[in-house]
Structures are given as C-alpha cells and as structure tokens.
Design an enzyme around this catalytic site. Structure first.
Site, PDB file in Angstrom:
ATOM      1  CE1 TYR A  25      -2.122  -0.636  -7.940  1.00  9.63           C
ATOM      2  CE2 TYR A  25      -2.109  -2.348  -9.613  1.00  9.63           C
ATOM      3  CZ  TYR A  25      -1.580  -1.202  -9.090  1.00  9.63           C
ATOM      4  OH  TYR A  25      -0.507  -0.615  -9.712  1.00  9.63           O
ATOM      5  CD  GLU A  26      -1.664  -4.619  -3.193  1.00 12.31           C
ATOM      6  OE1 GLU A  26      -1.985  -4.985  -2.056  1.00 12.31           O
ATOM      7  OE2 GLU A  26      -1.232  -5.388  -4.064  1.00 12.31           O
ATOM      8  N   GLY A  27      -6.535  -2.770  -2.084  1.00 13.20           N
ATOM      9  CA  GLY A  27      -7.587  -2.164  -1.274  1.00 13.20           C
ATOM     10  C   GLY A  27      -8.023  -0.869  -1.916  1.00 13.20           C
ATOM     11  NE  ARG A  67      -4.131  -2.049   1.830  1.00  8.51           N
ATOM     12  CZ  ARG A  67      -5.057  -2.466   2.684  1.00  8.51           C
ATOM     13  NH1 ARG A  67      -4.983  -2.110   3.967  1.00  8.51           N
ATOM     14  NH2 ARG A  67      -6.053  -3.223   2.269  1.00  8.51           N
TER      15      ARG A  67
END
Length: 579
Positions: A438-440, A302
C-alpha cells in the site's frame, strides 16, 4: 508474547544523530524541541504505547474489526485506548499551533507513530492517516476549511482517511470514475455532490472518533481524461455546522470490510458515496489539481509506511529474543558440557538475531535521517527538501522489504512454534506483508526513484548524497565502493539507459542506494553512541559492523541486476512466459 518494551535509547540516539534534532531546535519554528522535551515525548509515548496499544495487538488480530448492521465495531478496549491517546495529546505533536497543535518537528510525530505501530501496527493506521490528512488540508485547504476542520483533526477527536483506489483502477489513479457535480441550490449550494465507490479505505469507518473526514479523489464535469482531470474533495461522515457541532450523517457508508492476510484490527473498507444522491463534499484547492494535493498526504504516508518496516521488525525482534533466551534445546556444538542450552547460544540463532537487530537499527537510522531532512525542507532548506524527497522511495521500499525479512527470521527463530498462530510470531509476518503494497507498491517506489527522483538536478542530488557517503566512508572500503557504484549506476541510467532498462533495474538499484544511506547513518550512530548512549554503545558497534561487513557487500552484489537492462525480461513473449 504481547509485551512491548520501547527501544527508547535507540530512538533517542537516532533522533539526535540521524535527524539532528538539536540543530532543528535552533530554528525559531522548532525552538520548543529542546532536549528535555524530546526525551519526555519519546519516553512518554513509549510507555503509553506499551501500556495501552500493545495489550490490544493480539485480540485485534484474532477478533478483528467487524461490520454489523452497517456499523464497524472494534474489539473491547480499542475505544478506551483511542480516547486516552486523544486526551493525552499525542495526535497533536506536530500539528499546526494555530489549530491546537504543538508545532513540533515531523521527526517527533514519526516517533509517536513508531512506538504506537510497534505496539499495534493495525491500530496505528488510524492516527497515521489522520496526520496525513492534517498536512494535506493545511497545505491546500481554504482558510475557512482549515478553521472548521483542523482543530478536531489535530486533536484526534476526528480522524481522516485517503480515498484513491477504485475497483477498476488499482494503482492507475487516473482511471477513477467517482464523480463530483456542483450543487447550485439549497443549503449545500456551492458544494459538490459526490457519487462513486472506493476500495481499500483504511479505517474508512469506525466509532472510535466522533467524525471521519474523508479526502476523496473525484472527476468533475468536463474534466480532462487521466490524472490531469482529478480533483480533491473533503467529505465528512457527519456534516459540520457553522458552530463546529455535528449535524446529520452524510450519504456515505461502508459496503463491506476486506478479509485480509493481516492487520485485522484495521477496518479496510469498501466505501460507497452518494447511493441516495445526497453525498456532499467540499472542493480542496483548485479544480483538476487534486492529485497534486493528495500527494502531500501520500508523501507523508509513504514515510510513515516506511516506518512500519521498523515497527514490525522491532516487535518481531523483541519476541524472537525473548523466545531464544527461554527455549532450551541441545548442547552447544563442540562444548564438553552436553547439557542443553538456550537456543540463543547456538551460532545460527545468533546469526539470525544479529541480522534482525542490525537491519532494524539501520532502518531506524534511515527513517530519522529522512524525517530530519523533511523537517529542514519545511524550514526552507531547498537542498534538504530535495534530499528528503529522494530518500522517501528508498525508505518506503527498502524498510518495508526488510521488515518482512526480519519478521520472517523471527518466525524462523521460533522454529516450528513460529508457524503456530498461538505464539504470535506469525502475526508479525502476516502484518508486515501489506507494507510493501500500500501507499504505492515497492515497484512503484523504485520506478519513482529512477524516473523522477534520480533526475533531480540532472542526477546532482543523488550524486551529492553518494559523494558525501563516499567521503565519510574513506576508512570503510565496502561502503565507499557501494556509494561509488550507486553514483555510476545513476549516471548510466540518466545518460545511456532506455526507460525500460531503468525500470528493469529500478528495484535492485533502490535497495543499493537505501543500504548505502542506512549503513552510513549507522556509522554515525556508532561514533556518537559512547557519548550519547553509552548503555548501548558496545551493541551499536557490533550491529554497525554487521551492516558494513555483511549487508553492504550483499547490496554491492545487486549491481549486475541493476545494470542488466530489460532485454532478458522480454526474451519470452507473454504466452511463452506463462506456458
């Protein structure tokens, strides 16, 4: 324009001022990070990125990765560039010394990835995920696993992936169906048989590295439902023998590659494990503790996805500046000379370029401040660790949203030519669009901020941060007021707001807090630049002024949305809302 000029002076200023690399080097663990070495790394990787990765950016977009007869292939030049990257040791910058790494601060690893990502965002995803896999394995792997897998991961000879998402699960990781069953007999006794399908696996298969180490979330027999029953497994593309050499191929394969809006050189794979019932994996850490282990990798990722906002913004900015200086069109308004001038002389183009630069520099300040706090956490500073954890969703969400804004402005500076693929401006805009997802997703980042991170020390971590900003901003009333607004909103969310109210205001509140920190870090750069970076001191003063006089007041305007609550969002039922 395929060229990339590394913003070395800006990076060194941010590393010194925002990350505080000099202070980090005072610790025994990071003693090697002396000024001369830091400069050599920043300058060296910038030159490498410009010479090796940047020329491949355009062909990577136009040709992309291809799946042919079960093999993922990249355009010409990618294998050679990756080989050079490994041979020159860039992958090992922050890797553990005992496994062949240089043991330098995470801050410098961020700089390596920033340069590579600005040069070629899609290509940079390959080493980015490997860095995360190294950290997860170092934190949670058994000693034997570390000895077996880390040396070649650290060098970059092997790459790593993260396997969470499944077709039916999306962001709800707890809904995954991939299974892991214990193997009781044969050469793989004590290991696990993995079976299932994962989607959106970045660099899930390729031929650039000799082996790929997949970190796969799966459910063991009898595991609890939901996220509490998830375990983490190490699943190599090729089995690794006891002497470290590669054995037979494991039972896994790329089923297909996604056809995406951007980052076309990054093979985003649908991966199938155990089609023949012979996929073998090793448990990492304790059973049913896989999500906690994976979060080590996700937290790292992140931060580096937040860095992608900086990267794509820097690349779009450089291209827009070049075009604005070269494109001749119309006389300057109000000028007695009616000769056409470069469009950089027109006020609105100046406005766009200044905004692009100010946002890019502010994102970079936030990036390295976050990285520096993370490094202090590694050294045992609990307060810095908590602050770093608080900053991660701010960086990931605001920087990636701002990266899209800067890339969009880059298209606008080009005018109609920006909407034409041949100029390359559109690629930056397309590539940028994945980063908030992406990545949350950024909505998930904002939810994390207001439900988990805000609660650190019952709001004390945020209040301490905003209090420090307010004290330092005594002479800047807008920034001081923004910090005070953030403190007030945080207290309201903790003491009075319902969960729905907090989530409804989470995105604007996250942006407000991020701008407060980023602008604060810009003021520190501006103050230090005359001594540390005199060549950019005048520019830094102007871009900082833009942040304080334009972006900070805009952020203050989000307060009403942050505190409006959820009532209005549910005034219409679902049918009425979409009617």
């Amino acid at each position: 324009m395929d060229t990339f000029t590394p913003p070395t002076q800006d990076q060194l200023l941010a590393i010194r001022v925002n990350a505080g690399i000099g202070e980090l080097a005072e610790a025994e663990r990071f003693a090697a990070a002396e000024s001369d070495l830091v400069e050599a790394i920043v300058e060296g990787v910038g030159q490498f990125a410009a010479g090796e990765f940047a020329p491949l950016n355009r062909i990577g977009d136009t040709e992309g990765a291809k799946l042919e007869n079960g093999v993922v292939r990249l355009p010409d030049g990618y294998a050679e560039a990756y080989r050079s990257y490994v041979e020159q040791g860039w992958n090992a910058i922050s890797g553990p010394v005992e496994y062949g790494g240089q043991g330098l601060p995470f801050t410098l690893s961020c700089n390596v990835l920033e340069n590579l990502g600005t040069a070629n965002m899609a290509f940079n995803l390959l080493p980015m995920l490997s860095v995360g896999a190294i950290e997860a394995l170092e934190a949670h792997g058994a000693d034997a696993q570390k000895a077996k897998y880390l040396p070649d991961l650290v060098s970059g000879k092997w790459s790593g992936t993260m396997n969470l998402t499944e077709p039916q699960a999306g962001s709800d990781v707890g809904a995954l169906r991939t299974t892991a069953r214990p193997i009781k007999d044969g050469e793989h006794a004590g290991k696990w048989s993995i079976q299932g399908q994962k989607i959106y696996i970045t660099w899930g298969d390729h031929e650039l590295a000799e082996n790929i180490i997949h970190l796969v979330l799966a459910r063991t027999p009898g595991a609890p439902e939901g996220s509490r029953g998830i375990s983490l497994f190490l699943v190599p593309k090729y089995h690794v023998k006891d002497d470290g050499s590669l054995g037979a191929r494991n039972d896994l394969r790329p089923v297909s590659l996604e056809h995406k809006l951007g980052i076309n050189a990054s093979p985003t794979c649908v991966m199938s494990y155990g089609d023949n019932g012979e996929c073998v994996g090793e448990l990492i850490g304790a059973e049913n503790r896989g999500l906690a282990a994976m979060f080590t990798m996700m937290n790292n990722a992140r931060i580096n996805v937040g860095a992608q906002g900086v990267e794509i913004a820097e690349r779009a900015l450089q291209q827009a500046q070049h075009y604005a200086r070269e494109r001749i069109q119309s006389a300057r308004a109000g000028s007695p000379d009616k000769s056409p001038v470069a469009i950089i002389e027109h006020p609105d183009v100046r406005r766009m370029l200044l905004r692009m630069r100010a946002l890019t520099e502010a994102m970079r300040g936030l990036l390295y401040y976050t990285a520096g706090q993370t490094d202090r956490g590694v050294l045992g500073d609990a307060d810095a660790k908590a602050r770093g954890d608080l900053l991660v969703p701010l960086l990931k969400a605001w920087a990636t949203d701002s990266g899209i804004e800067v890339a969009s402005l880059g298209v606008q500076v080009h005018g109609g030519m920006g909407f034409v693929e041949e100029t390359g401006a559109a690629q930056h805009y397309r590539d940028a669009r994945i980063a908030p997802i992406y990545e949350g997703t950024n909505g998930i980042q904002a939810a994390d901020f207001v439900t988990r991170k805000l609660g650190f020390e019952n709001g004390g971590v945020l209040e301490a941060l905003m209090g420090e900003i307010a004290r330092d901003a005594a002479g800047e009333p807008a920034l001081k007021a923004l910090a005070e607004d953030c403190t007030a909103i945080g207290r309201w969310m903790l003491d009075d707001a319902s969960l729905d109210d907090r989530l409804a205001g989470s995105v604007p509140f996250t942006a407000m807090a991020a701008v407060a920190v980023a602008a604060w870090q810009m003021t520190k750069q501006a103050a230090a630049a005359p001594e540390l970076a005199p060549g950019i001191a005048k520019r830094k003063a102007v871009t900082t002024r833009y942040m304080l006089d334009h972006v900070v007041p805009e952020a203050r305007g989000l307060k009403a949305a942050a505190m409006d609550g959820a009532t209005l969002l549910y005034e219409l039922d679902a049918d009425a809302l979409v009617a």
